[in-house]
Design an enzyme around this catalytic site. Structure first.
Site, PDB file in Angstrom:
ATOM      1  CG  ASP A  82      -0.236  -0.030   2.558  1.00  0.00           C
ATOM      2  OD1 ASP A  82       0.849  -0.652   2.645  1.00  0.00           O
ATOM      3  OD2 ASP A  82      -0.741   0.565   3.518  1.00  0.00           O
ATOM      4  CD  GLU A 146       4.289   0.576   7.102  1.00  0.00           C
ATOM      5  OE1 GLU A 146       5.007   0.909   8.063  1.00  0.00           O
ATOM      6  OE2 GLU A 146       3.892   1.407   6.256  1.00  0.00           O
TER       7      GLU A 146
HETATM    8 ZN   LIG Z   1       6.688   2.499   4.100  1.00  0.00          ZN
END
Ligand SMILES: [Zn+2]
Length: 393
Positions: A82, A146
């Site tokens: 992401d 994340e």
């Molecule tokens: Zn990163």
């Protein structure tokens, strides 16, 4: 090793990953799976998919597939797919149509961290072109979420028992410095209760705004004591938001502060909240005048800078760049904390791109550093598990 990097293939892969926009929210990391599967197809890995919510796909690729797996040490390469959102109007060019200009690869994720993913994958072909084989089994973990804390990515892998190995490389942007420690965070709100009164008689009520101001002054950028961490310095607290009251002429009945506390490793959630409470209570406020509501907590983490794996990564990077490789700490968290703390596996964060570029407008990574990272990772694959570890130069 650097001369064996196929630069065109490397940049093409990075561009293909960036072009599949995966801004989080909403993430939709499943969209990038086809590119990753295609890039690793020549190595015939075995694949595991984890999708805890629709589209929030994490992919695990194990090399080699089957047979002799497990006889050698296992190196995990953990990287997120992401990216943070981009506002295209503020960019000089489309953030999801990557371009190379003056030796820089531009695009959302070029530094954080699709450039690092491309380097980690292309390192396999680089090593082969140099006439070597990995000395270790390699497990790529391409994880979702994340950027929003990892609850739908690395944490799910951990809870599924999929984080097992002997060491872990996280190719987040560090300008190829070796990061062995990161601060944790505690983010939330302080809700303050007052007692309303007529605005012409402020001492007949209890002003939540006045109390909030005292709390903000007590917390913001305050020295909470304790020794400096050699790589992480001091913990910090930022009071980022402050709202309160209902009208000019009413003593404020309520106020709320938004805070962002950054913590040193070893501080639990309870200890972090207690630390805030002690600081606020030292102001001598009346009982029941505030509540702390936690929105996010991520623990700090660290491993020894002298751990053999950190030393090996430094050697591999220096072998390519010809420069000493600094050892650093980070003021923020990455998924490395799950691997270090819950997984109990040494995890080094080391990747191409400058953290100053990550999350920024016109994000870029230097092509030369992407190439250096690829060569250094190839040397790491060759060296990790080989006895004795002697990276080539
Ligand atoms: Zn990163």
């Amino acid at each position: 090793m650097q001369e064996h990097v196929d630069v065109e293939r490397l940049i093409d892969l990075a561009r293909a990953l960036i072009a599949v926009g995966t801004p989080n929210p909403p993430g939709n990391e499943a969209a990038v799976a086809a590119v990753l599967r295609g890039a690793l197809a020549p190595w015939k890995p075995s694949w595991t998919e984890v999708e805890p919510a629709p589209g929030r796909l994490s992919l695990v690729a194990r090399l080699p597939d089957g047979g002799d797996r497990g006889a050698r040490p296992t190196l995990i390469v953990n990287g997120h797919t992401d990216v943070v959102p981009a506002v295209p109007e503020r960019w000089s060019s489309d953030p999801f149509r990557p371009s190379v200009v003056d030796g820089r690869l531009y695009g959302r994720g070029s530094a954080d961290m699709k450039g690092g993913l491309a380097a980690a994958i292309c390192a396999l072909a680089t090593l082969k072109a140099a006439g070597h084989e990995p000395a270790c089994d390699i497990v790529f973990q391409f994880v979702a979420d994340e950027e929003r804390g990892g609850a739908l990515g690395t944490r799910v892998l951990l809870e599924s028992g999929l984080i097992q190995g002997d060491a872990c490389l996280v190719p987040e942007p560090t300008s190829l410095a070796v990061c062995v420690a990161e601060r944790g965070l505690l983010q939330g709100e302080i809700l303050i209760k007052g007692q309303p009164a007529h605005g012409s008689r402020p001492r007949e009520g209890v002003s939540a705004v006045e109390i909030g101001a005292q709390i903000a002054l007590a917390l913001h950028a305050a020295d909470f004591g304790g020794p400096d961490h050699p790589l992480l310095g001091q913990p910090t607290a930022n009071v980022g938001t402050f709202q309160g009251g209902s009208a000019f002429n009413v003593v404020a009945e309520q106020a709320r502060l938004g805070f962002d506390r950054r913590l040193l490793p070893g501080i639990s959630l309870d200890e972090a909240v207690d630390g805030l409470r002690q600081r606020i209570d030292s102001l001598g406020l009346g009982a029941g005048q505030y509540d702390i509501v936690v929105h996010d907590y991520g623990e700090g983490s660290e491993m020894s800078a002298d751990h053999p794996f950190a030393t090996l990564v430094r050697q591999c990077v220096t072998g390519v760049t010809g420069r000493p490789t600094p050892t650093i700490g980070m003021s923020f968290t990455t998924d490395a904390r799950f691997v270090r703390n819950q997984g109990g596996i040494p995890a080094v964060v080391c990747g191409p791109g400058d953290i100053a570029q990550a999350h920024g407008i016109d994000e870029w990574a230097a092509v030369s550093q992407l190439v250096e990272a690829t060569a250094a990772y190839a040397d790491l694959y060759r060296s990790f598990g080989a006895e004795p570890a002697q990276p080539s130069t």
